[in-house]
Design an enzyme around this catalytic site. Structure first.
Site, mmCIF file in Angstrom:
data_model
loop_
_atom_site.group_PDB
_atom_site.id
_atom_site.type_symbol
_atom_site.label_atom_id
_atom_site.label_comp_id
_atom_site.label_asym_id
_atom_site.label_seq_id
_atom_site.Cartn_x
_atom_site.Cartn_y
_atom_site.Cartn_z
ATOM 1 N N SER A 41 0.797 -0.803 0.087
ATOM 2 C CA SER A 41 0.198 -0.432 0.344
ATOM 3 C C SER A 41 0.655 0.878 -0.052
ATOM 4 C CB SER A 41 -1.037 -0.020 1.397
ATOM 5 O OG SER A 41 -1.835 -1.021 1.250
ATOM 6 N N GLY A 223 -2.368 3.848 -4.526
ATOM 7 C CA GLY A 223 -3.244 4.266 -5.414
ATOM 8 C C GLY A 223 -4.697 4.582 -5.377
ATOM 9 N N CYS A 248 -9.149 -1.701 3.576
ATOM 10 C CA CYS A 248 -8.422 -0.598 3.145
ATOM 11 C C CYS A 248 -9.098 -0.328 1.627
ATOM 12 C CB CYS A 248 -7.128 -1.043 2.693
ATOM 13 S SG CYS A 248 -5.834 0.252 3.217
ATOM 14 N N LEU A 249 -7.919 -0.755 0.605
ATOM 15 C CA LEU A 249 -8.614 -0.515 -1.219
ATOM 16 C C LEU A 249 -9.077 -1.720 -1.488
ATOM 17 C CD1 LEU A 249 -8.081 0.949 -3.537
ATOM 18 C CD2 LEU A 249 -6.317 -1.279 -4.323
ATOM 19 N N GLN A 252 -12.280 0.218 0.346
ATOM 20 C CA GLN A 252 -12.981 1.524 -1.222
ATOM 21 C C GLN A 252 -13.805 0.986 -2.402
ATOM 22 O OE1 GLN A 252 -9.170 3.302 -1.277
ATOM 23 N NE2 GLN A 252 -9.393 4.031 0.912
ATOM 24 N N ASN A 290 -3.233 2.802 7.185
ATOM 25 C CA ASN A 290 -2.685 3.216 5.631
ATOM 26 C C ASN A 290 -3.019 3.312 4.291
ATOM 27 O OD1 ASN A 290 -0.340 3.324 4.004
ATOM 28 N ND2 ASN A 290 -0.134 1.717 3.509
ATOM 29 N N GLY A 292 -4.351 7.009 1.428
ATOM 30 C CA GLY A 292 -4.897 8.426 1.470
ATOM 31 C C GLY A 292 -6.342 8.431 0.522
ATOM 32 N N HIS A 332 -6.984 -1.655 9.383
ATOM 33 C CA HIS A 332 -6.443 -2.942 9.099
ATOM 34 C C HIS A 332 -5.953 -3.929 10.233
ATOM 35 C CE1 HIS A 332 -3.624 -2.138 5.068
ATOM 36 N NE2 HIS A 332 -4.151 -1.732 5.398
ATOM 37 N N GLU A 334 -5.203 -7.021 10.677
ATOM 38 C CA GLU A 334 -4.087 -8.193 10.920
ATOM 39 C C GLU A 334 -3.814 -7.265 11.539
ATOM 40 O OE1 GLU A 334 -2.656 -5.388 7.538
ATOM 41 O OE2 GLU A 334 -4.766 -6.401 7.909
#
Length: 359
Positions: A41, A223, A248-249, A252, A290, A292, A332, A334
C-alpha cells in the site's frame, strides 16, 4: 529533500543514492518499520517516520509483508546502524540497499510532519546529486499525482491463482483478490481455517464465481480506488453470490461497487494508533491504518450502513450491506504492525463463510 511547494530539508543517506520522487506521507507508528516499508500500500510513496529512532531492532525476514521494499524512499530523524535484537539478521540499511531503496537520516522530521499536516501530503523528490532547490521543486511538480493513479494493477504479487491451504482443519474456501496484499492478512485467514485461493486483482467475476467460493476477500493496495473502474465493476458483479469482506483499498472498492464515492484525503491516515468507534457495539478500537483515500460518508446509498467511524476526523472506517452479505473496514485488522483490537473481523468473515458453505 524538496517538496513541490519549494519547502526543503537536508540530511545524509544511510542507504542508496540518486534521485527518487513520490508522494511524501508520514506514519506515526513507533515500531513496525519493516512491515510498513514492505507493505504494498506504500508503493510510490516516500515514507516519513515521526518516531525519532528507526532501525534499532534490525530486520527479521519472516516479518516482511511482501517480497520487497515497496516504499519509494525512507526519511528518518536518526538511524541505528548497529541494531540490537537476537532475531535480527540484517540492518534496515542493508535491507534498503538490497532493494535499491534510498534511506535518508538527519531530516527535521517534526518540522516536515507539521508542514504536511498543515498543507497536506504532497509530491517530493530526494536527490544525492542535484542541490538546486528550484530545479528539484520543478521535478517534484512534474511527478504524477497520486490522485487518479492506478498502482494496484502493477502491485499484485500474483500472475496466476495460488492455493494457500488452511492452517489446521479447513472450515471454508475463500477467493482473495490481490490488489497489493499484505502477507499477514493471508496468515490471519488461514489460521482460522480458511483455505485461500489467491488470484490477481484483475480476475473477472465469471472466473471468481467458477471457483464456487464460500467467501470473497478484497485486499488492501496502493493508489486511487476511483482509477480501478473495472475492479469495482467486478466487485459489483460478485456481490450477492457469496459473502464479501474488504480491507483498505478493498473497502474503497466495495464502497464504489455499492454506489458510494471516494475522495483524496488531505494527508491520509498512517500509523498504528488511530481510534475507531464500532457503531454497532459502541466499543472503541485502536487501529492500524495506511490510506490516503476514503469513502464519502454523507448520504450513503440506500441499503448501505456506516459501521465504523474514525474518532480523529469522523471519516468512514466501515461499511455494510446486509442484503448483499458484504462488509468492509478502512483500517488493518491484521495488526502488522499495530494493536490486536480488531482481529474479530477475521473471525466474523470466516464464520459467515463457513455458514455459507453449510448451506
Amino acid at each position: 529533500m524538496v517538496l513541490e511547494d519549494g519547502t526543503h530539508f537536508s540530511g545524509w543517506t544511510f542507504a542508496g543514492d540518486g534521485d527518487v520522487a513520490g508522494e511524501v506521507v508520514f506514519t506515526t507508528s513507533m515500531v513496525g518499520y519493516q512491515e510498513t516499508l514492505t507493505d504494498p500500500s506504500y508503493r510510490g510513496q516516500i515514507v516519513l517516520f515521526t518516531y525519532p529512532l528507526i532501525g534499532n531492532y534490525g530486520v527479521i525476514p519472516d516479518d516482511a509483508e511482501s517480497r520487497k521494499v515497496q516504499a519509494a524512499a525512507v526519511l528518518v530523524r536518526q538511524y541505528t546502524e548497529y541494531p540490537s535484537n537476537w532475531a535480527s539478521e540484517l540492518s534496515l540499511g542493508d535491507l534498503l540497499e538490497a532493494h535499491g531503496t534510498l534511506g535518508v537520516e538527519g531530516i527535521d522530521t517534526r518540522a516536515l510532519t507539521r508542514h504536511l499536516r498543515d498543507k497536506g501530503a504532497m509530491r517530493g523528490i530526494i536527490s544525492t546529486t542535484e542541490t538546486n532547490v528550484e530545479v528539484l521543486s520543478e521535478k517534484a511538480k512534474s511527478h504524477p499525482s497520486m490522485e487518479g493513479l492506478d498502482l494496484a494493477s502493477s502491485s499484485a504479487q500474483l500472475t496466476e491463482p495460488t492455493l494457500l491451504p488452511a492452517l489446521g482443519e479447513e472450515r471454508c474456501r475463500v477467493v482473495a483478490l490481490d490488489y497489493g496484499v499484505k502477507g499477514s492478512i493471508y496468515r490471519e485467514l488461514r489460521s482460522r481455517g480458511a483455505t485461500v485461493l489467491a488470484v490477481p486483482g484483475s480476475t473477472g467475476a465469471e472466473e471468481i464465481l467458477s471457483y464456487r467460493p464460500d467467501g470473497i476477500f478484497l485486499s488492501n493496495g496502493p493508489g486511487d480506488p476511483a482509477a480501478l473502474e473495472k475492479a469495482a465493476a467486478t466487485v459489483e458483479d460478485v456481490m450477492g453470490e457469496a459473502p464479501v469482506f474488504g480491507i483498505c483499498l478493498g473497502h474503497q472498492l466495495l464502497g464504489l461497487a455499492l454506489g458510494c464515492i471516494t475522495y483524496k484525503m488531505p494527508f491520509g491516515h498512517h500509523g498504528a494508533n488511530h481510534p475507531v468507534r464500532n457503531l454497532e457495539t459502541g466499543k472503541i478500537e485502536i487501529t492500524s491504518q495506511n490510506h490516503g483515500f476514503a469513502v464519502v460518508g454523507e448520504k450513503l446509498p440506500e441499503g448501505v450502513e456506516l459501521t465504523h467511524q474514525n474518532l480523529y476526523d469522523g471519516t468512514v472506517e466501515g461499511l455494510k450491506s446486509s442484503s448483499l452479505r458484504a462488509w468492509s473496514v478502512q483500517y488493518h485488522p491484521e495488526s502488522s504492525p499495530g494493536p490486536h483490537d480488531s482481529g474479530y473481523l477475521f473471525d466474523d468473515f470466516v464464520e459467515v463463510a463457513s455458514g455459507a458453505r453449510a448451506l
